[in-house]
Design a protein around this motif. Sequence first.
Motif, mmCIF file in Angstrom:
data_model
loop_
_atom_site.group_PDB
_atom_site.id
_atom_site.type_symbol
_atom_site.label_atom_id
_atom_site.label_comp_id
_atom_site.label_asym_id
_atom_site.label_seq_id
_atom_site.Cartn_x
_atom_site.Cartn_y
_atom_site.Cartn_z
ATOM 1 N N SER A 77 0.811 -1.265 0.076
ATOM 2 C CA SER A 77 -0.031 0.095 0.001
ATOM 3 C C SER A 77 0.998 1.261 -0.108
ATOM 4 O O SER A 77 0.380 2.310 -0.477
ATOM 5 C CB SER A 77 -0.965 -0.007 1.166
ATOM 6 N N CYS A 78 2.080 1.138 0.174
ATOM 7 C CA CYS A 78 3.062 2.316 0.410
ATOM 8 C C CYS A 78 3.780 2.336 -1.000
ATOM 9 O O CYS A 78 5.094 3.085 -1.070
ATOM 10 C CB CYS A 78 3.839 2.282 1.608
ATOM 11 N N GLY A 79 3.633 1.461 -1.862
ATOM 12 C CA GLY A 79 4.123 1.449 -3.045
ATOM 13 C C GLY A 79 5.447 0.596 -3.131
ATOM 14 O O GLY A 79 6.207 0.378 -4.076
ATOM 15 N N GLY A 80 5.593 -0.474 -2.411
ATOM 16 C CA GLY A 80 6.527 -1.643 -2.164
ATOM 17 C C GLY A 80 6.153 -2.648 -3.383
ATOM 18 O O GLY A 80 5.204 -2.809 -3.806
ATOM 19 N N PRO A 81 7.196 -3.312 -3.765
ATOM 20 C CA PRO A 81 6.909 -4.296 -4.682
ATOM 21 C C PRO A 81 6.295 -5.848 -4.307
ATOM 22 O O PRO A 81 6.576 -6.031 -3.024
ATOM 23 C CB PRO A 81 8.664 -4.552 -5.298
ATOM 24 N N LEU A 82 5.776 -6.544 -4.963
ATOM 25 C CA LEU A 82 5.256 -7.710 -4.604
ATOM 26 C C LEU A 82 6.484 -8.701 -4.756
ATOM 27 O O LEU A 82 7.329 -8.828 -5.622
ATOM 28 C CB LEU A 82 4.286 -8.380 -5.739
ATOM 29 N N ILE A 83 6.758 -9.557 -3.823
ATOM 30 C CA ILE A 83 7.873 -10.437 -3.798
ATOM 31 C C ILE A 83 7.258 -11.886 -3.656
ATOM 32 O O ILE A 83 6.444 -12.006 -2.713
ATOM 33 C CB ILE A 83 8.653 -10.371 -2.452
ATOM 34 N N THR A 84 7.733 -12.980 -4.387
ATOM 35 C CA THR A 84 7.044 -14.413 -4.318
ATOM 36 C C THR A 84 7.641 -14.943 -2.830
ATOM 37 O O THR A 84 8.928 -14.449 -2.228
ATOM 38 C CB THR A 84 7.734 -15.289 -5.523
ATOM 39 N N PRO A 85 6.606 -15.802 -2.272
ATOM 40 C CA PRO A 85 7.105 -16.168 -0.942
ATOM 41 C C PRO A 85 8.310 -16.858 -0.715
ATOM 42 O O PRO A 85 9.178 -16.842 0.262
ATOM 43 C CB PRO A 85 5.660 -17.261 -0.597
ATOM 44 N N GLU A 86 8.827 -17.686 -1.771
ATOM 45 C CA GLU A 86 10.124 -18.446 -1.525
ATOM 46 C C GLU A 86 11.414 -17.461 -1.807
ATOM 47 O O GLU A 86 12.448 -17.829 -1.702
ATOM 48 C CB GLU A 86 10.077 -19.489 -2.639
ATOM 49 N N ALA A 87 11.373 -16.499 -2.272
ATOM 50 C CA ALA A 87 12.653 -15.242 -2.739
ATOM 51 C C ALA A 87 13.092 -15.107 -1.148
ATOM 52 O O ALA A 87 12.637 -14.955 -0.172
ATOM 53 C CB ALA A 87 11.900 -14.060 -2.942
ATOM 54 N N LYS A 88 14.388 -15.047 -1.138
ATOM 55 C CA LYS A 88 15.259 -14.681 -0.177
ATOM 56 C C LYS A 88 15.469 -13.462 -0.067
ATOM 57 O O LYS A 88 16.776 -13.184 -0.006
ATOM 58 C CB LYS A 88 16.674 -15.692 -0.220
ATOM 59 N N SER A 89 14.679 -12.584 0.443
ATOM 60 C CA SER A 89 15.039 -11.210 0.381
ATOM 61 C C SER A 89 14.120 -10.381 1.581
ATOM 62 O O SER A 89 12.918 -11.079 1.972
ATOM 63 C CB SER A 89 14.782 -10.597 -1.061
ATOM 64 N N LEU A 90 14.162 -9.269 1.601
ATOM 65 C CA LEU A 90 13.491 -8.291 2.624
ATOM 66 C C LEU A 90 13.353 -7.125 1.783
ATOM 67 O O LEU A 90 14.358 -6.800 0.909
ATOM 68 C CB LEU A 90 14.244 -8.069 3.764
ATOM 69 N N VAL A 91 12.428 -6.313 1.915
ATOM 70 C CA VAL A 91 12.151 -5.180 1.280
ATOM 71 C C VAL A 91 11.704 -3.815 2.295
ATOM 72 O O VAL A 91 11.114 -4.174 3.240
ATOM 73 C CB VAL A 91 10.882 -5.059 0.289
ATOM 74 N N ILE A 92 12.728 -2.798 1.906
ATOM 75 C CA ILE A 92 12.610 -1.731 2.970
ATOM 76 C C ILE A 92 11.753 -0.630 2.237
ATOM 77 O O ILE A 92 12.139 -0.148 1.017
ATOM 78 C CB ILE A 92 14.146 -0.949 3.319
ATOM 79 N N THR A 93 10.711 -0.141 2.631
ATOM 80 C CA THR A 93 9.824 0.447 2.251
ATOM 81 C C THR A 93 9.383 1.746 3.086
ATOM 82 O O THR A 93 9.008 1.715 4.037
ATOM 83 C CB THR A 93 8.285 0.041 1.800
#
Length: 291
Positions: free
Chosen positions: A192-208
Amino acid sequence: MKVALHGLALKPENFPKIELLFKELVKYGFEIFVTDPFDRQLKMNGNKVLSYWLLENPEEIGEMDFLISIGGDGTLLDAVCVVGDKEIPILGLNIGRMGFLATVATDRISEAVKMLAEGNYQIESRSLLSLNCNRKLFNGLNFALNEFTIHKRDTSSMITVHTYIDGKYLNSYWADGLIVATPTGSTGYSLSCGGPLITPEAKSLVITPVSPHNLNVRPIIVSDDSEISFKIEGRTDKFMISLDSRSTSISSEVELSVKKEKFSAKLVKLPHYHFFDTLRQKLNWGYDMRN
């Protein structure tokens, strides 16, 4: 097999579906246990027919084969806290609205119970965030399935969140707040703040960032092996932090960092379910009034 049932808000119109769930569980020989919050909900709705055992000790959850979360995504997030590091498989029965996590519709109760009994399912591991700080917060439940959030309090002015990745300076976010989301949480507040969609198995975090003052500041995806730390400044000395739906107030003296938790949440995935299907259905992808 033993199954625990957990729910936070049960409406009278949901009770026939609950009765069907109990009937199907008994049919396939499950021993039924309920958490204390769900026991209270059943009693508030005048239950006089359903038979079950009450989970009186939190450690008893480790003896369960499954936990069925009855509600929406918020209830399932709470169920993750109930299970904790026991990693009991969780099945989400959706009597809420969105259902990104609680994916089993009430018209599939009989089918879902049959699949559990026959072992016709997969277990999907979802990474969690772990909060490290120099104060005891959240009653020791310092993990989250969706996101960790730093936010200004009430209507106060924007805050500055100095952010570091593995000790190296990334950026100073001048904003209403900052979100660190897991792949699971990428469909929530971060989205809702403009962050990307990431598939559940991805080994990542998103800072938004939340409503950043500088419009050229954008979300960034980092490895989930990273440790992300923060220093907060503002005109007031009090700020809000949250782990999923649990929030508390802190001062700027509290030292905060997040990284991937050592254990994970185990979600039951029934046949013919896929994350992409959920995205299309819940976000109305491809939907056009002209068609």
